[in-house]
Scaffold this active site. Structure first.
Site, PDB file in Angstrom:
ATOM      1  CB  ALA A 237      -1.429   7.493  -4.079  1.00  0.00           C
TER       2      ALA A 237
ATOM      3  N   GLY B  40       0.830  -1.209   0.000  1.00  0.00           N
ATOM      4  CA  GLY B  40       0.000   0.000   0.000  1.00  0.00           C
ATOM      5  C   GLY B  40       0.858   1.249   0.000  1.00  0.00           C
ATOM      6  CG  ASN B  41      -0.100   4.691  -1.630  1.00  0.00           C
ATOM      7  OD1 ASN B  41      -0.825   5.526  -1.108  1.00  0.00           O
ATOM      8  ND2 ASN B  41      -0.424   4.065  -2.764  1.00  0.00           N
ATOM      9  CG  HIS B  42       2.718   6.499   3.969  1.00  0.00           C
ATOM     10  ND1 HIS B  42       2.450   5.780   5.096  1.00  0.00           N
ATOM     11  CD2 HIS B  42       4.008   6.252   3.637  1.00  0.00           C
ATOM     12  CE1 HIS B  42       3.549   5.127   5.455  1.00  0.00           C
ATOM     13  NE2 HIS B  42       4.503   5.391   4.583  1.00  0.00           N
ATOM     14  CB  SER B  43      -2.649   8.059  -0.669  1.00  0.00           C
ATOM     15  OG  SER B  43      -3.783   8.850  -0.960  1.00  0.00           O
TER      16      SER B  43
END
Ligand code: CTP
Length: 402
Positions: free
Chosen positions: A275, A207-210
């Site tokens: 993102a 995943g990512n921090h968006s």
């Protein structure tokens, strides 16, 4: 139009301060974030506790509170709009002359946001030459004055000087944010927001921090301007106000791709702020990968589909396609490359080097258009950034100044 707007209310000493209680309630109901600064004199008319409870924020009155320094500069920068209501004759005179002997005045003098005032005083004071002069000075300083009404005054007399009613102040604030704003009535807008998650096994993902905040702010701005909004939202946990919007919650890049393609044909404008993961595991393990497995597992990744590029390939003349570029280096060159390769009409660049941060309530952007325009903006709240983006992309490329 007021959802997520940051409104700083300044309260000075006037009997009309009781109306500010109702104003704060109305603003909160509209989804605005409210902070309150009061003068010492205002406390004689309304309790800070009431305003703190309604605004859900501590009410500040002193430069120094319980051994901490109240950062007046930060408050002025936090706000999208400062409204001083009621504005007493005394505070008016101090503002007109740049006095700075309390927290409210320090915040006013250091505010980088627009300022509005709602005067409240007795008729004779309101018509005094000094007051007229001071109001003129404020107007010359760029302050918006909400003219007081006519009616019964605290003195028992009838006349001019009654602070405008809370409902009308709310309308004045709303109008202020709408002023000069392009309407999107009748337009269909497709927006992506948030991260995607690419499953590795039933319990793990890439995943990512968006945080999704930028895309959600855009969705709210478009809705406030009358658009029919479809928001394709990755997995984020936000207390957002979604009424009236079509929300499609997705998890993976593939799901986001499918949802976008289902809705793009009907859209007049598509803004891809999500993102999206660029890679996903080639295979998703059906069972949880155990650490006792013979060898350390190697994750083979494959590319996800580029949603923006795929929409750019099928978009027609009437559709506006807007993408984002999050960069850490060679910002402009990379943004321009994305604009071209993905056939977007606009690319909104935010750089991690430039104060843009996942989860932050602020963003600093530069917009590049297909026609070669480049417009840079100051750091602002995401609600204000959303308004800038919509203003720019609906202004028509020919009117954008480089
Ligand atoms: N985007 C997309 N689908 C993807 C990847 C990105 O639609 N699979 C969109 C994003 O929503 C954004 C734009 O493409 O509007 C640019 O995303 P960004 O992550 O900045 O760039 P990438 O194209 O992924 O390239 P890179 O990671 O190499 O910078």
């Amino acid at each position: 139009m007021l959802a997520n707007r940051k409104i700083l209310i300044g309260v000075s000493g006037s009997i009309a301060a009781y109306k500010t209680i109702q104003l704060v309630r109305l603003l909160i109901k509209q989804g605005a974030e409210v902070k309150v600064v009061m003068t010492e004199a205002a406390k004689d008319f309304v309790s800070p506790l009431v305003l703190a409870t309604l605004s859900k924020n501590e009410v500040l009155t002193d430069m120094f509170q319980e051994n901490t320094w109240s950062n007046h500069v930060a408050l002025g920068r936090w706000a999208d709009l400062m409204l001083i209501a009621p504005l007493s004759c005394n505070t008016l005179a101090k503002m007109a002359n740049g006095h700075c002997d309390n927290l409210l005045l320090s915040v006013y003098l250091s505010a980088t946001c627009p300022v509005m005032v709602a005067p409240a005083m007795d008729e004779d004071m309101w018509h005094h030459a000094a007051t007229i002069r001071n109001i003129k000075t404020l107007q010359q300083d760029g302050i918006t004055v909400v003219q007081p009404g006519h009616g019964e005054l605290a003195s028992g007399l009838f006349g001019d000087g009654r602070m405008e009613e809370p409902e009308n102040l709310l309308t004045a604030i709303d109008d202020f944010f709408r002023k000069g704003k392009a309407t999107l009535t009748g337009k269909k807008v497709l927006i992506t927001a948030g991260p995607t998650r690419e499953a590795i096994d039933p319990v793990r993902f890439i995943g990512n921090h968006s945080s999704g905040k930028m895309g959600i702010a855009l969705a709210q701005e478009c809705q406030a301007r009358g658009a029919e909004v479809t928001l394709v939202l990755g997995p984020v946990d936000l207390p957002a106000r979604y009424e009236g919007m079509t929300i499609i919650q997705v998890t993976s890049a593939d799901e986001m791709y499918n949802a976008c393609h289902d809705h793009f044909q009907n859209a007049d404008i598509a803004i891809l702020a999500a993102a999206v993961a660029d890679y996903k595991p080639e295979k998703i393990s059906e069972e949880k990968i155990k650490k006792e497995a013979a060898a350390t597992p190697e994750l083979k990744l494959v590319k996800t589909k580029d949603i923006l590029k795929s929409l750019g390939a099928i978009k027609d003349e009437r559709q506006l396609l807007i993408g984002f570029a999050l960069e850490t280096q060679n910002e402009k060159a990379n943004a321009l490359e994305k604009l071209k390769s993905k056939n977007a009409d606009f690319i909104v660049l935010n750089s991690l080097k430039d104060g843009a941060a996942f989860g932050s309530d602020h963003n600093k952007i530069t917009i590049f258009s297909k026609a070669g325009a480049e417009v840079a903006f100051d750091q602002k709240s995401k609600a204000a950034v959303a308004a800038d983006i919509i203003d720019t992309v609906t202004a028509g490329e020919s009117t954008i100044t480089v």
